[in-house]
Design an enzyme around this catalytic site. Sequence first.
Site, short mmCIF file in Angstrom:
data_model
loop_
_atom_site.label_atom_id
_atom_site.label_comp_id
_atom_site.label_asym_id
_atom_site.label_seq_id
_atom_site.Cartn_x
_atom_site.Cartn_y
_atom_site.Cartn_z
N TRP A 130 0.81 -1.22 0.00
CA TRP A 130 0.00 0.00 0.00
C TRP A 130 0.84 1.27 0.00
CZ3 TRP A 130 0.80 3.73 3.44
CH2 TRP A 130 1.57 3.38 4.56
N ASN A 131 2.15 1.18 0.35
CA ASN A 131 2.87 2.42 0.71
C ASN A 131 3.33 3.27 -0.47
OD1 ASN A 131 4.85 0.50 0.09
ND2 ASN A 131 6.35 1.52 1.38
N LYS A 154 -2.95 -7.71 -7.86
CA LYS A 154 -3.74 -7.61 -6.64
C LYS A 154 -3.14 -6.52 -5.76
CE LYS A 154 -3.49 -9.23 -2.65
NZ LYS A 154 -3.87 -7.97 -1.96
N PRO A 155 -3.75 -5.34 -5.77
CA PRO A 155 -3.23 -4.27 -4.90
C PRO A 155 -3.53 -4.58 -3.43
CG PRO A 155 -4.79 -3.42 -6.56
CD PRO A 155 -4.92 -4.90 -6.54
N GLY A 199 6.40 -6.34 -0.58
CA GLY A 199 5.68 -6.28 0.69
C GLY A 199 6.60 -6.69 1.83
N GLU A 221 10.48 -8.22 -3.44
CA GLU A 221 11.04 -6.96 -2.93
C GLU A 221 10.48 -6.78 -1.52
OE1 GLU A 221 13.25 -5.30 -4.58
OE2 GLU A 221 13.04 -6.15 -6.58
N LEU A 222 11.33 -7.02 -0.52
CA LEU A 222 10.83 -7.07 0.86
C LEU A 222 11.31 -5.87 1.68
CD1 LEU A 222 11.29 -10.92 1.43
CD2 LEU A 222 9.37 -9.70 0.40
N CYS A 256 10.10 1.35 2.31
CA CYS A 256 11.04 0.24 2.46
C CYS A 256 12.46 0.75 2.63
CB CYS A 256 10.95 -0.68 1.25
SG CYS A 256 11.28 0.15 -0.32
N GLU A 352 12.18 -3.56 11.54
CA GLU A 352 11.79 -2.52 10.59
C GLU A 352 10.62 -1.77 11.22
OE1 GLU A 352 9.68 -3.64 6.97
OE2 GLU A 352 10.62 -1.97 5.92
N GLU A 431 14.16 -4.42 -9.43
CA GLU A 431 13.28 -3.55 -10.19
C GLU A 431 14.12 -2.38 -10.69
OE1 GLU A 431 9.78 -2.94 -7.55
OE2 GLU A 431 8.90 -4.58 -8.69
#
Length: 468
Positions: A130-131, A154-155, A199, A221-222, A256, A352, A431
């Site tokens: 969501w960020n 899927k957002p 996420g 991508e965490l 992130c 985090e 990415e």
Amino acid sequence: MITKENPARTTEVVGVLPITGPAGVDAAVRRAEAARRDWSAHPIAGRVAALRRCAAAIAGRAEELAVLLARESGKPLADCRGEIGFALAYLEWVCERAPDVLAERVTDDGAGRLVTRRRPYGVVACVTPWNAPVILTMTKLAPALAAGNTAVVKPSPLAPLAAGAVAAALPHVEVVHGGAETGQALVTHPLVRKVAFTGGDAAGRAIAAAAGAMLTPSVLELGGNDPAVLLPDFALTPDDYERLVMASFATSGQVCMAAKRLYVPRRRAGEFTEAYVAAAERILLVGDPLVPGVTMGPVISGEAAARVRELAWGRGVAVPLGRATGDLSAGYFVTPVLVGGLADDDPLVVTEQFGPAVPLLVYDGEEEVVGRANASELGLGASVWSGDEERAFAVAGRLEAGFVFVNTHNRTGMSLRAPFGGVKRSGYGREYGEEGLLEYVQTAVTHAPAAFRPGGSGMPATAYPDRA
Ligand code: NAD
């Protein structure tokens, strides 16, 4: 149903969406599968032209989308405008670079004839957070579509509206809505050929396990716990201090690659704190994201607010930062803080935080600070701040991170051409940059060895070639 509230004014409903059940997910994947042969058969120039037309249509709605994003996510409107602009800039970068990066390569020489093609996977499943929902949807869709894949997105249910609208404006993209259950139905669908996920750790593990069980490759991508290392010679102007403050507090710290741990030389800690607090007073204005001048909105949910407050207060010395405007009791607002005097194993240092609280940690020597910065399971970003660029690059090379910024941190340090992604438990795959394009193709080779071409010398049936 997903009822999306405005985190800055929780009584305001921004949108209501139906949750996509398993049959809906199946239908979406099948539509994407039905479209993929035709789409991938288009020459890349045709796909790029179609993407550019869509980009123009999205650009025409940019302001409406930015306001929607601000209302659903709590991010300041200026940031939302920037996010949509950057997503479109990335789409344009892909349109420019993809034809060359993904072009067929032919080698025809004394060793034989070798053709290397970059083939799309087929249907790509994109599960996004969501960020930064618009950008992180675009970093998947733009390269995937340019390469000839189709996609189902899927957002996150925490900010599904602007990302869903941008995704739906691109060709051959299906959008499904929901939480973990919808995400699982999507990534385990047998017609999905690649999974792209951004996420957190828990969802990342669940997605990787589900994709792995299907033998579907994934890019993950965490999260990160980025250190910002100020070397003893750091020379920060007032603007630099403001940039460092925003590196931690943009999007209320829910980024992130936010600067999540500040390492400052002990003998300069007093001077640093004073200038940092003064910079925060100038740059950090907390309030409703739609109010001009606001640079920090609320956090995304009541749960997120409680978690950050718990991490920030009670241990160490918490210094509240910035200024506030308007009625902050209407939403999930959290006072931004700099927290000193914490041990290295304090939860605010180790986890985090994903919120507006940053620990200030002092150190005495370079070896020590490199060791402490690297003492994390996560390795997404990091930064080194120094008046001496050579020295900064030398220290940067010793940090265990996928992306090290020099004299900046977070989005001011991004580059469309620079591959972004984590090492250690911050994920795998990249990415942006050429690597971000290559994530969405598989290499397929056709080879005629010289020995067996017309007039070739042949080779014993059991032999290996002498040379390639
Ligand atoms: P999240 O992991 O809670 O959710 C991400 C997405 O996964 C959402 O769409 C969610 O609905 C879905 N999901 C959750 N559990 C799932 C499951 N078991 N199976 C399938 N789908 C599932 O993350 P979030 O709160 O939306 O985002 C915050 C996290 O994302 C932070 O850790 C942040 O650091 C990370 N992040 C990383 C990057 C990066 O580029 N590395 C960028 C942005 C955010």
